[in-house]
Motif scaffolding. Sequence first.
Motif, mmCIF file in Angstrom:
data_model
loop_
_atom_site.group_PDB
_atom_site.id
_atom_site.type_symbol
_atom_site.label_atom_id
_atom_site.label_comp_id
_atom_site.label_asym_id
_atom_site.label_seq_id
_atom_site.Cartn_x
_atom_site.Cartn_y
_atom_site.Cartn_z
ATOM 1 N N VAL A 1 -10.531 -22.579 13.701
ATOM 2 C CA VAL A 1 -11.362 -21.388 13.933
ATOM 3 C C VAL A 1 -10.589 -20.090 13.717
ATOM 4 C CG1 VAL A 1 -12.913 -22.610 15.519
ATOM 5 C CG2 VAL A 1 -10.961 -21.348 16.439
ATOM 6 N N TYR B 1 -9.118 -20.787 9.148
ATOM 7 C CA TYR B 1 -9.993 -21.078 8.014
ATOM 8 C C TYR B 1 -10.733 -19.805 7.597
ATOM 9 C CZ TYR B 1 -9.677 -26.244 8.031
ATOM 10 O OH TYR B 1 -9.257 -27.547 7.934
ATOM 11 N N LEU C 1 -15.253 -22.169 6.983
ATOM 12 C CA LEU C 1 -15.947 -22.395 8.249
ATOM 13 C C LEU C 1 -17.424 -22.671 8.011
ATOM 14 C CD1 LEU C 1 -14.302 -19.642 10.483
ATOM 15 C CD2 LEU C 1 -14.065 -22.115 10.776
ATOM 16 N N ALA D 1 -20.190 -18.777 11.398
ATOM 17 C CA ALA D 1 -18.901 -18.570 10.738
ATOM 18 C C ALA D 1 -18.537 -17.085 10.732
ATOM 19 C CB ALA D 1 -18.951 -19.117 9.311
#
Length: 330
Positions: free
Chosen positions: A152, A155, A160, A177
């Motif tokens: 988290v 990325y 995400l 995301a």
Amino acid sequence: MTDGAALGKEAHQRHIPVMLDRCLELLAPAISRDNAYAIDGTLGMGGHTEAMLERFPKLTVIGIDRDLEAHRIAGERLQRFGSRFKPIHAVYDEIPDVLSSLGLSSVDGVLFDLGVSSMQLDERERGFAYSYDAPLDMRMDATEELTAERIVNEYSVEELRRIIRSWGEEKFASRIASEIVKTRQEQPLVTTGELVSAIQRAVPVAAQRQGGHPAKRTFQALRIEVNHELDALSRAIPAAIDALNLGGRLVAMSYHSLEDQLVKKAMVRKATSSAPKGFPVELEEHKPELKIITRGAEPPSEQEISENSRAASAKLRAAEKVKMNRGGGR
């Protein structure tokens, strides 16, 4: 009470094996043989393995799990079976290597109880559950490096979005995301509670009133990504089929559609004739390797769901090896 007895009691109290009787019923014709071997590819706290060893006194079970804590608990629970229980620290797609290490080439039964285990959900510090605050971990094998916290926070928004949509089947993947990236720019996300808050900010309030907890699918996606679950499963089912003796049986329980579709496709592929379309005679070499022995995906009974809520989403499929495509036998 000894420590071992306490652990055994702990495992019995914490773990109710899903669809246990049906699993044993389906495996029985294969694993009730003299000197039979079975693989429990998802050992967990050992509930299914314990039941197999108790019901089939001539059976040896190879218990595979990537989680060292599972091995600790199951090992204490199953130590009374001596050499009939063989624990192996591995991922279930490593079946060929596991068998080779034991001097075996094949087995009579394989059981997979897929997804996250009761133990992993219940141990808060593992970070699998969205219902309480804990470190963002989600590793089934604590010796691995990739964690949910790294995903988290490291990325890209595109990565995400991809995993949340693909592995979580989440229709609000883009919004979630984007909110994760926006939040981490202020401060890194390090706990499950912080991630849940970000998800709740992203998912429309109206959508949060239906379909369960708004974080459910994102947590599923992160867990799958951390543990490479679907990649491993796509290799594990064919490996399990290849490892079966003639008449051997494979039983697999899945808990979401992505797992179930992988299991179904692998079984159907091996249960379908390879004869060219319109070919007048099915040669021996074209005959299916498997016979599917369940009608579709079997659900748990209403009674089992009432007794064990974690069984609610289970889908069970089973198949029998009816043709050998290679030299086999132990």
